[in-house]
Each structure stands twice: as C-alpha cells, then as structure tokens.
Design a protein around this motif. Structure first.
Motif, PDB file in Angstrom:
ATOM      1  N   ILE A  58       1.703  -7.805  -2.061  1.00  0.00           N
ATOM      2  CA  ILE A  58       3.052  -7.251  -1.951  1.00  0.00           C
ATOM      3  C   ILE A  58       4.069  -8.390  -1.950  1.00  0.00           C
ATOM      4  O   ILE A  58       3.901  -9.379  -1.227  1.00  0.00           O
ATOM      5  N   VAL A  59       5.102  -8.260  -2.764  1.00  0.00           N
ATOM      6  CA  VAL A  59       6.227  -9.190  -2.696  1.00  0.00           C
ATOM      7  C   VAL A  59       7.083  -8.741  -1.516  1.00  0.00           C
ATOM      8  O   VAL A  59       7.634  -7.630  -1.527  1.00  0.00           O
ATOM      9  N   HIS A  63       4.730   3.793   4.989  1.00  0.00           N
ATOM     10  CA  HIS A  63       5.821   3.798   4.014  1.00  0.00           C
ATOM     11  C   HIS A  63       5.780   2.611   3.050  1.00  0.00           C
ATOM     12  O   HIS A  63       6.664   2.485   2.198  1.00  0.00           O
ATOM     13  N   LEU A  64       4.785   1.759   3.159  1.00  0.00           N
ATOM     14  CA  LEU A  64       4.686   0.622   2.256  1.00  0.00           C
ATOM     15  C   LEU A  64       4.523   1.095   0.813  1.00  0.00           C
ATOM     16  O   LEU A  64       3.964   2.161   0.564  1.00  0.00           O
ATOM     17  N   PRO A  65       5.006   0.317  -0.153  1.00  0.00           N
ATOM     18  CA  PRO A  65       5.000   0.775  -1.543  1.00  0.00           C
ATOM     19  C   PRO A  65       3.609   0.801  -2.167  1.00  0.00           C
ATOM     20  O   PRO A  65       2.762  -0.042  -1.855  1.00  0.00           O
ATOM     21  N   THR A  66       3.414   1.761  -3.045  1.00  0.00           N
ATOM     22  CA  THR A  66       2.224   1.789  -3.871  1.00  0.00           C
ATOM     23  C   THR A  66       2.499   1.002  -5.147  1.00  0.00           C
ATOM     24  O   THR A  66       3.595   0.460  -5.333  1.00  0.00           O
ATOM     25  N   GLN A 120       1.435 -11.487   6.941  1.00  0.00           N
ATOM     26  CA  GLN A 120       0.468 -12.267   6.161  1.00  0.00           C
ATOM     27  C   GLN A 120      -0.462 -11.339   5.391  1.00  0.00           C
ATOM     28  O   GLN A 120      -0.780 -11.588   4.217  1.00  0.00           O
ATOM     29  N   LEU A 121      -0.896 -10.252   6.036  1.00  0.00           N
ATOM     30  CA  LEU A 121      -1.769  -9.290   5.364  1.00  0.00           C
ATOM     31  C   LEU A 121      -1.057  -8.633   4.180  1.00  0.00           C
ATOM     32  O   LEU A 121      -1.665  -8.423   3.122  1.00  0.00           O
ATOM     33  N   LEU A 122       0.219  -8.303   4.348  1.00  0.00           N
ATOM     34  CA  LEU A 122       0.962  -7.700   3.242  1.00  0.00           C
ATOM     35  C   LEU A 122       1.033  -8.650   2.051  1.00  0.00           C
ATOM     36  O   LEU A 122       0.795  -8.251   0.902  1.00  0.00           O
ATOM     37  N   VAL A 123       1.358  -9.898   2.337  1.00  0.00           N
ATOM     38  CA  VAL A 123       1.480 -10.889   1.267  1.00  0.00           C
ATOM     39  C   VAL A 123       0.113 -11.156   0.634  1.00  0.00           C
ATOM     40  O   VAL A 123      -0.005 -11.249  -0.594  1.00  0.00           O
ATOM     41  N   ASP A 124      -0.924 -11.265   1.448  1.00  0.00           N
ATOM     42  CA  ASP A 124      -2.265 -11.509   0.922  1.00  0.00           C
ATOM     43  C   ASP A 124      -2.733 -10.379   0.013  1.00  0.00           C
ATOM     44  O   ASP A 124      -3.527 -10.601  -0.919  1.00  0.00           O
ATOM     45  N   LEU A 127       7.036  -4.170  -4.224  1.00  0.00           N
ATOM     46  CA  LEU A 127       8.104  -4.915  -3.553  1.00  0.00           C
ATOM     47  C   LEU A 127       8.481  -4.200  -2.266  1.00  0.00           C
ATOM     48  O   LEU A 127       8.758  -2.992  -2.272  1.00  0.00           O
ATOM     49  N   CYS A 128       8.472  -4.936  -1.171  1.00  0.00           N
ATOM     50  CA  CYS A 128       8.897  -4.405   0.122  1.00  0.00           C
ATOM     51  C   CYS A 128       9.998  -5.307   0.659  1.00  0.00           C
ATOM     52  O   CYS A 128       9.824  -6.530   0.735  1.00  0.00           O
ATOM     53  N   VAL A 129      11.127  -4.705   1.023  1.00  0.00           N
ATOM     54  CA  VAL A 129      12.282  -5.455   1.505  1.00  0.00           C
ATOM     55  C   VAL A 129      12.701  -4.899   2.861  1.00  0.00           C
ATOM     56  O   VAL A 129      12.818  -3.678   3.027  1.00  0.00           O
TER      57      VAL A 129
END
Length: 289
Positions: A177-178, A126-129, A170-174, A74-76
């Motif tokens: 990642i929520v 810093h994106l979540p693992t 779009q790449l994050l969602v694909d 999850l990334c907010v």
C-alpha cells in the motif's frame, strides 16, 4: 440569529483569547494571513489558485487511471488541528474522482462493540483494495491527540497505541500500500477566525462540535499531545508530511502535489506535478505550536 453552543465561541474570543491575537483579528483583512511566522503575508491569488487546482485535478484523474490499470493501492490520512482545512482539502482531491474507486472515510465515535475490539480494527476494514484510494478524515491518531487531551483513553492505552501504530503502518507498506499521512497545522489566530466564521454562518454551523468549542480552552494541551505524537510516530516507512494551512489555497495545492509526487504514471505533467512548496510543506521540523 441563534448561535450554536449559546455563542460560546464568541464569548471565548471576547473574554479568553490572548489580547494580541484579538487585536490582530480585529485589524486583519480577509486576504491577510494572521500568523506572523507564516512565510506569506496574504492568501494566494484566486486566479493563480484556480488555474493551478484545475491542472492538479487533471493529474488526479490520471492517477486514478493509473491505480485502476496497475492495481496499486493508495491510503491517505489527514490529521490536524480543528479548522485546519482537512475537509476542504479532501473535497478538492475527491471531487472529480469516481466514487467506485475513491472513498473518504470519517468515522464517528466508536460503538460499544467497537470499544471492545482491537483499537485499529474498525479502520482496517476500510483500507483500499486493488486499484482503489481511501482517504481517512481523521484516523487512528485520535488516540494520540484528541483522546489524550479530553481523557478519553488511559495512559497505558495510549502507550500501546504508540508502540503499535508504527508496526501497523509497517505492515501496510510491506503489503504494497502506498501510505501517506498529513498533519495540517493552523495558527491560533487563524483557527479562531475560522471558528467565528462558522459560528455566524448558518451554512457552516454544522461543522462545529462540542469538541471544537471545548478544544479552544486546551490549545497548549493539544500542542503538547501533537508534538509527542509526531515525534513518536514519524518513521522512515511512514513519515509525517506537515502542511502549514493558514492559507487554505496553498495548503490544498501542497497536499495534492505531495500525493502526486509519490507516483510515476503515464502522461504525468511534471510542469504541474512539482515538489510542494518547502516553506509550508515538509517534515515535523516545520511544525510549530
């Protein structure tokens, strides 16, 4: 008591704030909501707020367990005008979560090395693992708004940002990642009230920066930059959620409910996890300058 920035906030209030807002602020009670367009006249009752927040905190812990069990990410992103309540909302989300699973990221201005990198590069690391949550307290959207207002970027750099941001998201969602992004909006009168409170409180003065003080002079420029940014980066795969935060209590609840509603998890209490109040939480159509 010495005031930060030589009392510039008080000076702006006395000399430059529109007279109608100054009159409203002078007469307003602490519990009053200043913006007449806000759908509630007073703040949410404290007892109701605390009871609701306690229940939502329990749901956030359940969500944390869900993330660790399933490996979901999850990334907010939290954006908004200065003093819109980003930090307070993030603290309410994080306060009962494990630091090894959930982290808040608030990057300072880029170093010389970072200035030479791809604009998104310092955020990507810093994106979540798997099984983790990352919340950005301000994000790559600095380029859309703050950098534009203060001339920290060139027009062609900002155009490149508007082209790339939807692609990056779009790449994050694909990749699974929520991804949630919030814009907290606050009226000019309420922003001024919060700045005055910070200026006079030794425990809150650290929250003020030169950008905050100078930003008071650029309300209309901010409004134009915000409007353009929301318009150009609101997409089906990464929509903006606007939260009207003149009442911090209602805003915090709405943001947390919006996050929780993005997941189906074991033991979810649907009496607590409800669709956020549509009067203050929705798409860009509820944003106003």
């Amino acid at each position: 008591m010495d005031l930060p920035f030589d009392g510039e906030i008080s000076r702006f209030y006395n000399d430059d704030l529109p007279a109608n807002l100054r009159a409203i602020l002078k007469d307003a009670r602490k519990s009053d909501v200043i913006d007449p367009s806000y759908p509630y006249e007073t703040r949410m009752d404290r007892k109701e707020y605390e009871d609701t927040m306690e229940a939502l905190q329990i749901e956030l812990v359940k969500l944390q367990r869900h993330l660790t069990d399933t490996g979901e990410r999850l990334c907010v992103i939290f954006e908004g005008r200065d003093a819109a309540g980003k930090g307070g909302t993030i603290r309410r989300i994080m306060e009962n979560l494990a630091a090894r699973v959930a982290k808040s990221v608030a990057l300072s201005k880029p170093t010389d090395t970072e200035k030479g990198q791809w604009y998104f590069q310092r955020y990507i690391e810093h994106l979540p693992t798997a099984g983790h949550l990352t919340i950005f307290d301000r994000s790559w959207y600095n380029r859309g708004v703050v950098e534009k207002v203060f001339g920290f970027c060139e027009d062609d750099e900002r155009e490149a940002f508007f082209k790339q941001a939807p692609q990056v998201e779009q790449l994050l969602v694909d990749d699974g990642i929520v991804f949630k992004k919030f814009w907290l909006n606050v009226g000019r009168g309420e922003q001024m009230r919060r700045f005055l409170s910070r200026e006079s409180d030794p425990l809150k003065q650290w929250k003020l920066s030169w950008i905050d003080v100078e930003g008071l002079k650029h309300w209309d420029a901010y409004s134009a930059a915000i409007s353009e940014t929301l318009k150009r980066t609101h997409t089906d795969h990464a929509p903006w959620t606007i939260v009207r935060s003149d009442d911090k209590r209602r805003a915090r609840i709405a943001a947390i409910q919006s996050i929780l509603c993005s997941f189906e998890y074991t033991g979810r209490n649907d009496k607590v996890v409800r669709t956020p109040d549509s009067k203050i939480c929705g798409g860009p159509d509820i944003w106003h300058a």
